[in-house]
Design a protein around this motif. Structure first.
Motif, short mmCIF file in Angstrom:
data_model
loop_
_atom_site.label_atom_id
_atom_site.label_comp_id
_atom_site.label_asym_id
_atom_site.label_seq_id
_atom_site.Cartn_x
_atom_site.Cartn_y
_atom_site.Cartn_z
N PHE A 15 0.75 -1.05 0.01
CA PHE A 15 -0.02 -0.06 0.10
C PHE A 15 0.79 1.35 -0.09
O PHE A 15 0.37 2.28 -0.79
CB PHE A 15 -1.13 -0.11 1.32
N CYS A 16 1.85 1.46 0.92
CA CYS A 16 2.53 2.62 0.89
C CYS A 16 3.96 2.09 -0.21
O CYS A 16 4.39 3.43 -0.88
CB CYS A 16 3.42 2.80 2.26
N ASP A 35 10.31 -7.83 -3.03
CA ASP A 35 8.84 -7.90 -2.28
C ASP A 35 8.79 -9.40 -2.43
O ASP A 35 9.05 -10.14 -3.89
CB ASP A 35 7.82 -7.24 -3.13
N ASN A 36 8.26 -10.27 -1.39
CA ASN A 36 7.91 -11.61 -1.77
C ASN A 36 6.35 -11.93 -1.94
O ASN A 36 5.93 -12.94 -1.91
CB ASN A 36 8.34 -12.43 -0.39
N SER A 38 4.12 -11.46 -0.03
CA SER A 38 3.37 -12.14 1.22
C SER A 38 2.00 -11.60 1.35
O SER A 38 1.05 -12.12 1.76
CB SER A 38 4.23 -11.97 2.36
N ARG A 39 1.78 -10.11 0.93
CA ARG A 39 0.76 -9.58 1.33
C ARG A 39 -0.47 -10.01 0.20
O ARG A 39 -1.63 -10.19 0.91
CB ARG A 39 1.08 -8.10 1.19
N ASP A 78 12.24 -13.10 -0.18
CA ASP A 78 11.61 -13.11 1.13
C ASP A 78 12.90 -12.61 2.03
O ASP A 78 14.00 -13.35 2.18
CB ASP A 78 11.40 -14.48 1.87
N ILE A 79 12.84 -11.34 2.26
CA ILE A 79 14.20 -10.65 3.09
C ILE A 79 14.24 -11.30 4.35
O ILE A 79 15.47 -11.17 5.11
CB ILE A 79 14.11 -9.33 2.84
N ARG A 105 2.08 -5.72 8.61
CA ARG A 105 1.83 -4.31 9.21
C ARG A 105 0.43 -4.25 10.00
O ARG A 105 -0.01 -3.04 10.44
CB ARG A 105 1.91 -3.21 8.09
N ASN A 123 9.01 -12.71 11.12
CA ASN A 123 9.14 -11.86 9.69
C ASN A 123 9.46 -10.53 9.99
O ASN A 123 10.68 -9.96 9.14
CB ASN A 123 7.74 -11.66 9.03
N TYR A 193 2.38 -6.61 16.70
CA TYR A 193 3.09 -5.93 15.54
C TYR A 193 3.78 -4.39 15.92
O TYR A 193 4.81 -4.38 15.50
CB TYR A 193 1.77 -5.46 14.63
N LYS A 197 7.93 -3.42 16.12
CA LYS A 197 8.41 -2.15 15.59
C LYS A 197 9.22 -1.34 16.65
O LYS A 197 10.03 -0.51 16.44
CB LYS A 197 7.17 -1.17 15.15
N GLY A 221 2.08 7.94 10.96
CA GLY A 221 0.73 7.76 11.55
C GLY A 221 -0.19 6.82 10.65
O GLY A 221 0.32 6.22 9.74
N VAL A 223 -2.19 5.88 7.45
CA VAL A 223 -2.37 6.26 6.19
C VAL A 223 -3.67 6.27 5.81
O VAL A 223 -4.39 5.17 6.11
CB VAL A 223 -1.33 5.52 5.42
P1 NAD Z 1 1.85 -3.63 3.01
O1 NAD Z 1 1.13 -4.78 3.75
O2 NAD Z 1 0.55 -3.18 2.31
O3 NAD Z 1 2.94 -3.61 2.25
C1 NAD Z 1 4.07 -4.49 2.82
C2 NAD Z 1 4.71 -5.13 1.73
O4 NAD Z 1 5.78 -5.83 2.14
C3 NAD Z 1 3.85 -6.09 0.94
O5 NAD Z 1 3.84 -6.09 -0.56
C4 NAD Z 1 4.37 -7.57 1.51
O6 NAD Z 1 4.38 -8.55 0.60
C5 NAD Z 1 6.07 -7.03 1.45
N1 NAD Z 1 6.72 -8.00 2.50
C6 NAD Z 1 6.16 -8.23 3.88
N2 NAD Z 1 7.05 -9.18 4.43
C7 NAD Z 1 8.00 -9.49 3.49
C8 NAD Z 1 9.38 -10.18 3.60
N3 NAD Z 1 9.64 -11.01 4.43
N4 NAD Z 1 10.13 -10.17 2.43
C9 NAD Z 1 9.76 -9.40 1.37
N5 NAD Z 1 8.46 -8.61 1.30
C10 NAD Z 1 7.94 -8.72 2.46
O7 NAD Z 1 1.89 -2.54 4.42
P2 NAD Z 1 1.98 -0.86 4.25
O8 NAD Z 1 0.64 -0.38 4.57
O9 NAD Z 1 2.26 -0.59 2.84
O10 NAD Z 1 3.03 -0.41 5.17
C11 NAD Z 1 4.38 -0.44 4.66
C12 NAD Z 1 5.13 -0.08 5.97
O11 NAD Z 1 4.60 1.13 6.61
C13 NAD Z 1 4.96 -1.35 7.09
O12 NAD Z 1 6.39 -1.48 7.90
C14 NAD Z 1 4.03 -0.49 8.38
O13 NAD Z 1 4.24 -1.00 9.50
C15 NAD Z 1 4.32 0.90 8.21
N6 NAD Z 1 3.16 1.70 8.43
C16 NAD Z 1 1.97 1.52 7.72
C17 NAD Z 1 0.69 2.45 8.14
C18 NAD Z 1 -0.54 2.25 7.20
O14 NAD Z 1 -1.46 2.98 7.79
N7 NAD Z 1 -0.72 1.59 6.13
C19 NAD Z 1 0.97 3.34 9.33
C20 NAD Z 1 2.28 3.32 9.95
C21 NAD Z 1 3.17 2.47 9.45
#
Ligand code: NAD
Length: 401
Positions: A15-16, A35-36, A38-39, A78-79, A105, A123, A193, A197, A221, A223
């Motif tokens: 998403f971000c 990216d693996n 996984s989402r 998969d990191i 996340r 993870n 979770y 962090k 914050g 998003v």
């Molecule tokens: P998301 O789940 O949409 O994206 C995370 C991505 O990381 C996914 O595409 C997933 O496939 C990949 N991933 C996860 N584990 C992996 C691994 N072991 N190896 C390779 N790829 C891996 O999450 P997001 O909403 O985009 O959030 C991104 C970051 O921002 C997160 O760390 C989250 O904690 C932080 N964050 C998000 C929000 C929010 O509101 N979305 C708020 C605060 C912080």
């Protein structure tokens, strides 16, 4: 423009990460996504899907190339598990910066079962540690930008403004001398979770102190919003929009619930105050962080990446007024204070030129452009929050539908 950089975006399918990859590519940087997926697999496991029709990675990248002329690289690694492959791509492609989004996340998903708790810990902590370890092993001077969360602070701060990472304290020495110090703001995680962090912060402090790794930790914050300037260019680039009980973040969930005629579900009294940022500002903040790396011997730079705070109840009322949706109060699945205040410092990004998008200007557009447009794709059975923080809690399901 700043100097063109080679940047790895870990978690760049998320998403971000997806809109950040496009934005930095548009700015002329050379982007590789790791990216693996996984989402996407968790979507399959939960039998839930993004409200917006996100395309497979191959289509996303081909569309971006067609529209912008820019190539974005992609490695499925998969990191957390594949350290040697991670080290190898770092050694081969020699990035100037790594942006680390690649963690599990969702707080509710992390609390769902022992399996989920253990997956989230393995993870997230291994992913962060593997990146740090590989940066040191590579011998390269790579700037790491990590996405942390405002949630590490806990949500009760006794009326004080939460500083950007470090707290000024005064201690009394054995000889009675008063000594001033700055320490990492003590964490108070509210879920497994958030606990991962909090652990990440110690890993950063250690690798920064021991190996001089340059690190920026962005305490973000919640998003809201979906699209950015780049993801809006073509429907095949659309960003994901999560609305299910585990991954749907509070404001996007409210917008979608209102759009499909489902009650706007407020957990508990709705007295919780949370920090928010629009996805367009997320990508802009990350660009600013990339353009302003800390010096090699500087301590971990921590920014509070948020632009406004709101009480959940007031947000529900705002969405209800905009849409006519009705509000339903359900049990809070989390173990937290019923009400809290939240005051946050975010001077660092504002001083670097961030001009935030406010809820007031963006909310209605989000309802019409996304929530209403894709309402037909919603599966109403996936909306209720079913994960609970302790075994004796019941999921809160609204009676009216
Ligand atoms: P998301 O789940 O949409 O994206 C995370 C991505 O990381 C996914 O595409 C997933 O496939 C990949 N991933 C996860 N584990 C992996 C691994 N072991 N190896 C390779 N790829 C891996 O999450 P997001 O909403 O985009 O959030 C991104 C970051 O921002 C997160 O760390 C989250 O904690 C932080 N964050 C998000 C929000 C929010 O509101 N979305 C708020 C605060 C912080």
């Amino acid at each position: 423009m700043n100097k063109k950089k080679k940047i790895f975006v870990m978690g760049g399918d998320g998403f971000c990460g997806w809109p950040t990859s496009l934005h930095l590519s548009q700015e002329g940087h050379d982007i590789t996504i790791i990216d693996n997926l996984s989402r996407r697999n968790i979507d399959n496991e939960l039998e839930a899907a993004s409200l917006t029709p996100i395309q497979p990675m191959g289509t996303r990248l081909a569309t971006w190339k067609e529209l912008s002329g820019q190539s974005i690289g992609f490695h499925n690694i998969d990191i957390a598990e594949e350290y040697e492959r991670l080290l190898q791509v770092i050694m081969e492609e020699k990035p100037d910066a790594i942006i680390h989004f690649a963690e599990q996340r969702a707080a509710p998903y992390s609390m769902k079962s022992p399996k989920n708790k253990r997956y989230t810990v393995n993870n997230n902590i291994n992913a962060t540690h593997n990146i740090l370890c590989a940066i040191v092993e590579s011998g390269l001077d790579i700037h790491l930008v990590h996405l942390g969360t405002m949630g590490v602070y806990g949500y009760g701060t006794a009326g004080m403004k939460i500083p950007e990472g470090y707290l000024d304290i005064e201690v009394t020495s054995e000889s009675g001398e008063r000594i001033e110090q700055q320490i990492l703001y003590p964490t108070n995680p509210g879920s497994i979770y958030h606990m991962t962090k909090s652990q990440d912060q110690l890993l950063f402090q250690y690798y920064n102190k021991n190996d001089n790794v340059r690190i920026t930790d962005l305490h973000q914050g919640i998003v809201w919003g979906t699209n950015t300037k780049e993801t809006k260019l073509d429907e095949r680039l659309v960003n994901r929009f999560d609305y299910d009980g585990d991954y749907g973040t509070v404001l996007n969930r409210f917008l979608m619930q209102a759009a499909v005629g489902y009650p706007i579900t407020v957990h508990g009294t709705g007295g919780q105050t949370r920090a928010f940022i629009h996805i367009q500002d997320t990508v802009r903040c990350i660009q600013l962080a990339i353009e302003h790396p800390p010096k090699r011997d500087e301590r971990v730079m921590i920014f509070n990446q948020m632009t406004e705070t709101h009480r959940v109840n007031n947000l529900a009322k705002l969405v209800s007024e905009l849409t006519g949706g009705e509000i339903a109060y359900v049990d809070n699945p989390r173990k937290e204070a019923a009400e809290n205040d939240l005051h946050v410092k975010n001077d660092l990004f504002l001083s670097k030129g961030l001009d935030p998008i406010t809820l007031e200007e963006g909310l209605l557009r989000e309802v019409t452009d996304i929530a209403k447009k894709y309402a037909h794709r919603a599966d109403h059975t996936k909306i209720p929050a079913t994960s609970t923080w302790t075994k004796d809690q019941q999921p809160g399901i609204p009676t009216a539908q």
